[in-house]
Design a protein around this motif. Structure first.
Motif, PDB file in Angstrom:
ATOM      1  N   SER A 130       0.826  -1.199   0.000  1.00 12.35           N
ATOM      2  CA  SER A 130       0.000   0.000   0.000  1.00 12.35           C
ATOM      3  C   SER A 130       0.865   1.255   0.000  1.00 12.35           C
ATOM      4  N   VAL A 131       0.342   2.334  -0.557  1.00 14.33           N
ATOM      5  CA  VAL A 131       1.002   3.636  -0.500  1.00 14.33           C
ATOM      6  C   VAL A 131       0.750   4.219   0.887  1.00 14.33           C
ATOM      7  N   MET A 158     -10.449   9.224   6.183  1.00 10.01           N
ATOM      8  CA  MET A 158     -11.455   8.206   5.881  1.00 10.01           C
ATOM      9  C   MET A 158     -11.530   7.921   4.379  1.00 10.01           C
ATOM     10  N   ILE A 159     -11.468   8.986   3.578  1.00  9.94           N
ATOM     11  CA  ILE A 159     -11.531   8.819   2.119  1.00  9.94           C
ATOM     12  C   ILE A 159     -10.332   8.020   1.619  1.00  9.94           C
ATOM     13  N   LEU A 160      -9.140   8.389   2.091  1.00  5.09           N
ATOM     14  CA  LEU A 160      -7.928   7.721   1.626  1.00  5.09           C
ATOM     15  C   LEU A 160      -7.869   6.268   2.100  1.00  5.09           C
ATOM     16  N   ASP A 161      -8.232   6.016   3.356  1.00  4.20           N
ATOM     17  CA  ASP A 161      -8.196   4.653   3.883  1.00  4.20           C
ATOM     18  C   ASP A 161      -9.187   3.738   3.161  1.00  4.20           C
ATOM     19  N   ALA A 162     -10.213   4.344   2.562  1.00  2.44           N
ATOM     20  CA  ALA A 162     -11.212   3.560   1.838  1.00  2.44           C
ATOM     21  C   ALA A 162     -10.769   3.220   0.420  1.00  2.44           C
ATOM     22  N   GLN A 163      -9.680   3.836  -0.034  1.00  2.00           N
ATOM     23  CA  GLN A 163      -9.205   3.599  -1.401  1.00  2.00           C
ATOM     24  C   GLN A 163      -8.289   2.374  -1.438  1.00  2.00           C
ATOM     25  N   PRO A 164      -8.405   1.553  -2.476  1.00  2.00           N
ATOM     26  CA  PRO A 164      -7.531   0.389  -2.582  1.00  2.00           C
ATOM     27  C   PRO A 164      -6.067   0.810  -2.754  1.00  2.00           C
ATOM     28  N   GLY A 165      -5.191   0.160  -2.007  1.00  2.00           N
ATOM     29  CA  GLY A 165      -3.756   0.418  -2.150  1.00  2.00           C
ATOM     30  C   GLY A 165      -3.255   1.661  -1.456  1.00  2.00           C
ATOM     31  N   ILE A 166      -4.050   2.233  -0.540  1.00  2.00           N
ATOM     32  CA  ILE A 166      -3.624   3.425   0.200  1.00  2.00           C
ATOM     33  C   ILE A 166      -3.857   3.202   1.688  1.00  2.00           C
ATOM     34  N   ASN A 214     -12.367  20.013  -3.242  1.00  2.00           N
ATOM     35  CA  ASN A 214     -13.585  19.492  -3.875  1.00  2.00           C
ATOM     36  C   ASN A 214     -13.256  18.535  -5.016  1.00  2.00           C
ATOM     37  N   ALA A 215     -12.008  18.073  -5.070  1.00  2.00           N
ATOM     38  CA  ALA A 215     -11.566  17.234  -6.186  1.00  2.00           C
ATOM     39  C   ALA A 215     -12.292  15.896  -6.245  1.00  2.00           C
ATOM     40  N   GLY A 216     -12.712  15.364  -5.098  1.00  2.00           N
ATOM     41  CA  GLY A 216     -13.370  14.068  -5.088  1.00  2.00           C
ATOM     42  C   GLY A 216     -12.401  12.938  -4.801  1.00  2.00           C
ATOM     43  N   ALA A 217     -12.949  11.816  -4.347  1.00  2.00           N
ATOM     44  CA  ALA A 217     -12.123  10.681  -3.916  1.00  2.00           C
ATOM     45  C   ALA A 217     -11.280  10.105  -5.047  1.00  2.00           C
ATOM     46  N   ALA A 218     -11.835  10.015  -6.245  1.00  2.00           N
ATOM     47  CA  ALA A 218     -11.116   9.393  -7.365  1.00  2.00           C
ATOM     48  C   ALA A 218      -9.868  10.189  -7.737  1.00  2.00           C
ATOM     49  N   LEU A 219     -10.010  11.513  -7.853  1.00  2.00           N
ATOM     50  CA  LEU A 219      -8.869  12.352  -8.232  1.00  2.00           C
ATOM     51  C   LEU A 219      -7.842  12.403  -7.103  1.00  2.00           C
ATOM     52  N   LEU A 220      -8.321  12.411  -5.865  1.00  2.00           N
ATOM     53  CA  LEU A 220      -7.423  12.414  -4.709  1.00  2.00           C
ATOM     54  C   LEU A 220      -6.582  11.135  -4.693  1.00  2.00           C
ATOM     55  N   SER A 221      -7.239  10.005  -4.917  1.00  2.00           N
ATOM     56  CA  SER A 221      -6.541   8.726  -4.969  1.00  2.00           C
ATOM     57  C   SER A 221      -5.544   8.694  -6.115  1.00  2.00           C
ATOM     58  N   GLN A 222      -5.942   9.214  -7.265  1.00  2.00           N
ATOM     59  CA  GLN A 222      -5.062   9.237  -8.434  1.00  2.00           C
ATOM     60  C   GLN A 222      -3.824  10.088  -8.168  1.00  2.00           C
TER      61      GLN A 222
END
Length: 216
Positions: free
Chosen positions: A2-3, A20-28, A108-116
């Motif tokens: 994981s990152v 919470m958003i980051l911990d919910a993302q795969p590989g983070i 306001n970027a959203g979870a997907a862009l934050l994860s990316q």
């Protein structure tokens, strides 16, 4: 693997939300939290996270100063830092990238862009929010760079000029490969060549040079 991410924000509710958003993302995986810049730098130096996610406005030491301490041009072993803020201001963007940030996002970027952005920074790539890229261009058109841009040690090839423009527009390596119909390894090779010719440490500095020389 994981990152491993360190998150810093002076607002507890935002800090909790980002975690919470980051911990919910795969590989983070979030391995640390800080409510101010000094604590963030202290934790980053001790934990050596793969990516630091810093708010710009923090007490004691702001996100830009913290970024410079961990990723600035004088740092021997820099960490990857992504700056995140609610303030879409030209001076913040420019200062953060100059301080060594590998990404700049709005909250306001959203979870997907934050994860990316986190994954991109961890792999040595960089991601700048599209709206922020537009503001960068606007800022340069009005004020220009603070000092004359460096001269490349060798003339850029036509393909390198094409790669330069896509990097300046915030494209990832995969997106560049698809857009130019070339392999991922070829993209990486061209970016490495650009870094060598421009004396750039990362693709953000490549992008800044493209802006400074009015190529975009």
């Amino acid at each position: 693997m994981s990152v491993r991410v360190l998150v810093a924000d002076d607002q507890e509710i935002v800090l909790t939300g980002l975690t919470m958003i980051l911990d919910a993302q795969p590989g983070i995986e979030v391995i640390g939290q800080a409510g101010d810049g000094r604590r963030a730098v202290e934790l980053a130096r001790r934990l050596r996270p793969d990516v630091c996610l810093f708010d710009i406005r923090m007490p004691g030491l702001d996100g830009i100063q913290a970024t410079r301490s961990l990723a600035g041009p004088d740092v021997a072993d820099p960490l990857a830092v992504v700056v995140i803020t609610t303030f879409d201001l030209d001076e913040y963007v420019y200062a953060a990238l100059r301080a060594g940030a590998k990404g700049f996002l709005l909250k306001n970027a959203g979870a997907a862009l934050l994860s990316q952005a986190v994954h991109a920074a961890a792999s040595g790539d960089a991601l700048i929010a599209p709206s922020v890229t537009a503001r960068l261009l606007g800022a340069f058109s009005r004020t220009g760079p603070a000092s004359p841009p460096v001269r490349p040690i060798e003339t850029l090839t036509e393909r390198e000029e094409q790669i330069l423009l896509t990097v300046a527009r915030g494209r990832t390596n995969g997106e560049i490969a698809d857009e130019l119909h070339i392999s991922l390894s070829t993209v990486k090779s061209h970016i490495a060549s650009l870094m060598a010719k421009l004396g750039a440490r990362n693709r953000v500095e490549i992008a800044m040079w493209a802006y400074e020389t009015n190529r975009v």
